[in-house]
Design a protein around this motif. Structure first.
Motif, mmCIF file in Angstrom:
data_model
loop_
_atom_site.group_PDB
_atom_site.id
_atom_site.type_symbol
_atom_site.label_atom_id
_atom_site.label_comp_id
_atom_site.label_asym_id
_atom_site.label_seq_id
_atom_site.Cartn_x
_atom_site.Cartn_y
_atom_site.Cartn_z
ATOM 1 N N ALA A 145 -71.537 93.655 -41.525
ATOM 2 C CA ALA A 145 -70.913 92.703 -40.619
ATOM 3 C C ALA A 145 -69.431 92.547 -40.940
ATOM 4 C CB ALA A 145 -71.622 91.354 -40.712
ATOM 5 N N TYR A 184 -66.666 92.977 -38.097
ATOM 6 C CA TYR A 184 -65.810 91.875 -37.661
ATOM 7 C C TYR A 184 -64.372 91.989 -38.144
ATOM 8 C CZ TYR A 184 -69.924 89.259 -36.169
ATOM 9 O OH TYR A 184 -71.058 88.835 -35.538
ATOM 10 N N THR A 186 -65.268 83.639 -40.880
ATOM 11 C CA THR A 186 -64.900 82.725 -39.798
ATOM 12 C C THR A 186 -64.313 81.432 -40.354
ATOM 13 O OG1 THR A 186 -66.992 81.540 -39.734
ATOM 14 C CG2 THR A 186 -66.860 83.536 -38.419
ATOM 15 N N GLN A 215 -59.215 84.833 -36.648
ATOM 16 C CA GLN A 215 -59.980 85.787 -37.441
ATOM 17 C C GLN A 215 -59.117 86.945 -37.938
ATOM 18 O OE1 GLN A 215 -63.561 87.095 -35.445
ATOM 19 N NE2 GLN A 215 -64.684 86.482 -37.259
ATOM 20 N N SER A 235 -65.125 87.990 -31.681
ATOM 21 C CA SER A 235 -65.011 86.753 -32.459
ATOM 22 C C SER A 235 -66.063 85.744 -32.047
ATOM 23 C CB SER A 235 -63.648 86.119 -32.266
ATOM 24 O OG SER A 235 -62.658 87.029 -32.509
ATOM 25 N N SER A 282 -69.204 86.576 -33.615
ATOM 26 C CA SER A 282 -69.241 86.320 -35.057
ATOM 27 C C SER A 282 -69.394 84.821 -35.331
ATOM 28 C CB SER A 282 -67.995 86.873 -35.750
ATOM 29 O OG SER A 282 -66.883 86.058 -35.502
ATOM 30 N N ARG A 339 -72.751 84.017 -37.387
ATOM 31 C CA ARG A 339 -72.554 83.585 -38.770
ATOM 32 C C ARG A 339 -72.663 82.079 -38.973
ATOM 33 N NH1 ARG A 339 -70.691 87.618 -42.313
ATOM 34 N NH2 ARG A 339 -70.261 86.128 -43.957
ATOM 35 N N ASP A 383 -75.470 92.938 -39.463
ATOM 36 C CA ASP A 383 -74.670 93.822 -38.627
ATOM 37 C C ASP A 383 -75.353 94.038 -37.273
ATOM 38 O OD1 ASP A 383 -72.609 95.796 -38.084
ATOM 39 O OD2 ASP A 383 -74.208 97.263 -38.313
ATOM 40 N N ALA A 417 -75.130 90.891 -35.269
ATOM 41 C CA ALA A 417 -73.766 90.747 -34.777
ATOM 42 C C ALA A 417 -73.581 91.521 -33.484
ATOM 43 C CB ALA A 417 -72.784 91.247 -35.839
#
Lengths: 77, 517
Positions: free
Chosen positions: B32, B36, B109, B258, B342, B345, B349, B366, B369
């Motif tokens: 991940a 990201y 994040t 991010q 974003s 994520s 998350r 992952d 995501a």
């Protein structure tokens, strides 16, 4: 000393923000080479800001943020 | 001819982007963090231009010149202060600190960073939830924009729903395959392309009309007040409110925030920081002056239509105009794909994992995501088909909405005394204040309905008076966005002062071990 430097840089940041718009030219309509004078001021000010930022990045980067000391000042970029 | 050419250019661009994405995919680790943040490895040029393209893209091309055309070129100053100075300072104050913290603790994040410091899954979820509340409708607006543009371009051959759907499908495919690395690479192409074409466009138009002096003389004849700094529209309060609110809002926009975590090194951050004001002014002056000059030139712009395409159509060859318009459409997509990544994520998350699947492996995360991207994009697409007015209103106000997060976050980053209750209250109060301002009409409508009931009905008129006084939208010329930011600051600090930190808060975490290496 470091505290004084931090105050100094904070003042620089405020001045850079405060004069990006030339308030003292309010209502002024003078043009130079086809662009308003106030726009030329702004362009010049942004270039100055870039120079100041560059100097800050070389000299004082880390101030107010990094905590283990010694990282500011003489270190090369 | 022009439509075929534009479609050809758009398709060509998409294929190029896909090729870049496939190359990026081959370089990807299946984690991940890599998906990201490209494993926190972005270099100066890529970081600079990916932030630039994400931030400015479609807005600079269309909305910016429109504002300059209708209200005057002072917009250059507002955008310059907002992006070139205020955002650059935040790049250091928020960005560098976040980068150090992210490297030290592995944050991906903003919500994760705050949740860890304040030992609060709820705060983490709150920040992510608020971000998604503003981000989701904003993505929807981009899809609606792309759908409308494709429909107009093809004279209706590609209907709105099909256009928006095709673009959504492509974005999903692209983001799922390429991740942050691929997006950052295409953004870099995009940013350079934008800068170069805007300059060529300006030179072309000026050459056609006899240089800047002639263009300005024409503008003076048509609208002399445009050359004097300030107007009824551009008051000092309005200019400052707009520049400050949007400047801070940008730093909290998930896809921009991010990127603070994604820099490869300290040197990358330093160099990008110093180049930023130059990059901004180099784009804003030609783009917005073209809009302002168009006012004095013989260009017909339809009511609500975009100025830049009209100017280009008048003064430049058809292939060049097509290239710029196609570039702008592609730019719209390049902002959207970053937002999708974003948004997904934040969702996976900060909301999905902490609440639903605490111990997912890196590989599993992952996968989640990538699935999150599909869900987020599809939902936004369905939303854009229904065109609900409330969501559009939220999308339009997104920058101010994100700005409400900035001061509580800054206080937390720089003041040890911030407590969990303090920051939570500060975030809730400023969001509440701003949302109430945005939807004051709905609130008053609701109270009027209540007013019809007996007993409670008697206090309804008094309540309506209070609501319309407190949430009046503009405060002596200052916007609700900037007043809301002040509310957030005061509440965060005030509540922190009167509450004690919870035992499990990690109060020192933002102030220790943040070294250069």
């Amino acid at each position: 000393m470091r505290r004084l430097e931090l105050v100094g840089w904070t003042a620089v940041a405020i001045v850079l923000s405060a004069l990006a718009i030339p308030w003292f030219l309010w209502g002024n309509a003078t043009t130079v080479v086809g662009l308003p004078l106030w726009l030329w001021w702004h362009v010049g000010w942004m270039l100055l800001a870039a120079v100041v930022f560059h100097y800050f990045a070389r000299r004082a980067w880390g101030i107010g943020i990094e905590t283990d000391g010694g990282a500011i000042g003489g270190e090369s970029p | 001819m022009s439509a075929t050419l534009q479609l050809g250019i758009i398709v060509g661009y998409l294929l190029l982007a896909l090729a870049v994405g496939l190359v990026a995919y081959r370089l990807t680790d299946r984690t991940a963090e890599d998906f990201y943040l490209a494993s926190r490895t972005l270099g100066t040029v890529v970081l600079l231009f990916t932030t630039f393209a994400t931030l400015l893209s479609a807005f600079t091309f269309f909305a910016g010149p429109n504002v300059a055309y209708r209200q005057g070129p002072e917009w250059v100053l507002v955008m310059g202060l907002m992006d070139g100075i205020i955002f650059a300072i935040l790049w250091y104050v928020v960005g560098y600190k976040q980068w150090l913290l992210g490297r030290e603790h592995g944050y991906v994040t903003l919500g994760e960073m705050l949740g860890d410091r304040f030992a609060s899954t709820r705060l983490r979820g709150l920040v992510a939830g608020i971000s998604l509340l503003w981000l989701f409708p904003y993505v929807m607006l981009q899809q609606a924009g792309a759908g409308t543009a494709l429909e107009a371009l093809t004279d209706g051959t590609v209907p709105y729903a099909v256009g928006a759907g095709l673009i959504t499908a492509f974005m999903i495919l692209y983001v799922v395959v390429a991740g942050m690395r691929g997006i950052a690479w295409t953004d870099t192409l995009q940013g350079l392309f934008m800068l170069v074409t805007t300059w060529i466009a300006m030179i072309w138009v000026l050459a056609a009309v006899g240089g800047p002096t002639a263009a300005t003389a024409a503008l003076e004849a048509e609208a002399a007040q445009y050359l004097a700094l300030g107007s009824d529209h551009y008051t000092p309060q309005w200019m400052l409110s707009t520049a400050i609110v949007i400047g801070f809002g940008v730093a909290m926009f998930p896809q921009v925030n991010q990127r603070f975590f994604a820099a490869g090194s300290r040197t990358v951050l330093k160099r990008s920081f110093a180049l930023w004001p130059i990059l901004c002014v180099a784009l804003f002056v030609p783009a917005f002056m073209l809009g302002a000059w168009a006012r004095g030139l013989d260009v017909t712009v339809s009511e609500g239509g975009n100025v830049l395409p009209a100017v280009l159509a008048e003064y430049t060859p058809i292939w060049f105009a097509a290239l710029v318009i196609a570039g702008a459409m592609a730019a719209m997509m390049s902002s959207s794909d970053s937002m999708l990544l974003s948004g997904s994520s934040y969702f996976t998350r900060d909301i999905y994992r902490p609440y639903l699947e605490r111990d997912a492996s890196a590989r599993r995360e992952d996968l989640i995501a990538r699935a999150g991207v599909v869900v987020f994009a599809t939902a936004a697409f369905l939303g854009s088909l229904l065109e609900p007015a409330t969501l559009f209103e939220l999308g339009d106000a997104a920058f101010s909405g994100f700005a409400q997060l900035a001061l509580p976050v800054l206080v937390a980053l720089y003041w040890r005394g911030t407590t969990r209750t303090g920051i939570t209250a500060g975030i809730a109060a400023s969001q509440g204040f701003y949302l109430a301002n945005l939807f004051v009409g709905t609130i008053v409508g609701g109270l009027e309905v209540v007013g019809l009931a007996p007993v409670v009905g008697e206090i309804a008129p008094a309540l309506i008076a209070v609501v319309t006084t407190v949430f009046q939208g503009s405060y002596l010329g200052w916007s609700a966005g900037i007043v809301g930011m002040a509310v957030g600051l005061v509440v965060t600090v005030g509540v922190s002062l009167v509450t004690t930190p919870a035992a499990d808060e990690r109060r020192a975490i933002y102030f220790e071990g943040l070294g250069a290496d």
